[in-house]
Design an enzyme around this catalytic site. Structure first.
Site: not given
Length: 425
Positions: A273, A334, A363, A389
């Protein structure tokens, strides 16, 4: 209701720091009453600046409205919202997805009776009536009369599988792990989870296999996961958009890139994508684009642009593309604790050309204050699989431990993943 700095007299009153606090009164009063006047003024100001086409103004208005709701609701109301409404609305929504309720409700704004919807879906009318009342109460559909409903934007979106897949995905491969977090924390003496082989996911789903092992073995889960990730990224600023990361200046200018040279390698790029979006937005960017992921993933990539080379590759193994202008990873690191990330990064560092190659890490960078709820929610979700995260400090620590240095962290909007531009140290 005792605490380390307060004691209860058993009547709903707590003595804290010498003050008598009536908890029962607090429980039925506005949560943050002092903030309400300013928030009302801010809501009015934000409303004046709102237009349908101005995304930034809409988000600002939404944040103020959400803050106002949190300030206005009482603690009792907040307790009921967390304990009752969120879990039950999820159950109603997933049931609706399963029986194709939202397809039956349609997208033409015409109200439909419960009797008609029950006939189309095969659901008991008595059951469907109860489900629809709750869906309407939670804003998922519009109630237009007694046992009569019409669609809204949310329900219309759920008529497409790539959006509705989120609900069965969460139930089958996330929810039980999230629910298991309190017991997992207690069992592990409330230590921060850092192991991919000892996780709340495994506890919740009673499995020895990790989350990504299940994805690799379950085609339906893999499809739902990729659909959900595609939806998650939709409508958000992308790093290659104007005003985010200066692609021309940072990647193209000053680099001699021929047709056979590799401009960008998307490591762990799923169905491509991001590369497709990059090529669409930068059609004249020189060089090749390389999409890498596991063989069972890339085999499903269809109709890739002619400039995108699809390559089966495990990022735990040696990087086969040497000296690319940039190596790119979107929401890969992550997924893993630091020690595992260091192994992934080592393979990229070994392939990078000093003074030329870059590593682009797309990220979340969790701010020290004012973190966005999507970011903190995702951190909790990743926590169940032993990762999470990272803050700016944590990113510096991880990347520098792998022989890299951060040239700059590029950000566009609160709650949107940053682009961490790295070079060899």
């Amino acid at each position: 209701m005792g605490s380390s700095n307060g004691t209860s007299n058993g009547t709903g009153q707590v003595f804290a720091n010498g003050k008598n606090i009536d908890v029962e009164k607090i429980a039925v009063s506005a949560n943050l009453p002092a903030q309400i006047p300013a928030l009302l003024e801010q809501l009015n100001a934000d409303g004046i600046g709102y237009t349908i086409t101005d995304t930034e103004a809409r988000l600002k208005l939404l944040e103020t409205a959400r803050s106002l709701v949190y300030a206005l609701e009482t603690p009792r109301e907040a307790i009921i919202r967390h304990c009752w409404s969120e879990s039950t609305s999820y159950a109603a929504l997933e049931t609706g997805v399963d029986v194709r309720l939202f397809q039956a409700l349609g997208t033409d704004d015409t109200p439909k009776s419960v009797a008609k919807l029950a006939e189309t879906t095969g659901v008991d009318p008595a059951l469907l009536s109860r489900l629809m009342k709750h869906l309407a109460a939670m804003g998922a559909v519009v109630e237009t009369g007694s046992d009569e409903y019409a669609p809204n934007g949310f329900s219309k979106t759920l008529t497409e599988e790539r959006y509705s897949d989120a609900f069965p995905l969460m139930t089958s491969r996330f929810t039980q792990g999230i629910i298991a977090l309190p017991a997992f924390f207690k069992k592990n003496n409330y230590r921060n989870p850092t192991s991919p082989t000892n996780t709340a996911f495994q506890m919740g789903y009673n499995t020895d296999m990790g989350f990504f092992g299940h994805i690799q073995q379950e085609p339906i889960t893999a499809k739902q996961f990729n659909n959900h990730m595609g939806v998650y990224a939709q409508g958000r600023p992308r790093w290659m958009d104007p005003g985010f990361y200066p692609v021309q200046e940072q990647l193209i200018d000053g680099a001699a890139i021929g047709e056979k040279d590799v401009l960008l390698v998307d490591v762990g790029g799923s169905f491509g994508h991001d590369l497709s979006d990059f090529r669409r937005k930068w059609p004249n960017a020189p060089g090749k684009l390389v999409l890498q992921d596991l063989p069972e993933v890339v085999v499903s990539v269809k109709e890739a642009h002619s400039s995108i080379e699809v390559m089966a590759h495990d990022f735990f193994k040696e990087q086969p593309v040497k000296g690319a202008r940039a190596y790119y990873m979107h929401s890969v690191l992550h997924d893993w604790p630091d020690d595992v990330c260091q192994k992934i990064l080592a393979n990229l560092v070994a392939a990078m050309e000093p003074g030329y190659s870059k590593l682009l890490v797309n990220e979340n960078v969790v701010p020290s204050t004012g973190a966005y709820w999507e970011t903190t929610s995702l951190d909790m979700i990743m926590m169940e699989i032993g990762s999470g995260e990272r803050t700016e400090h944590q990113w510096h620590s991880l990347l520098e431990s792998a022989g890299l240095k951060i040239a700059k962290i590029w950000s566009a909007q609160r709650g949107v993943e940053s682009l961490i531009e790295c070079e060899l140290a």
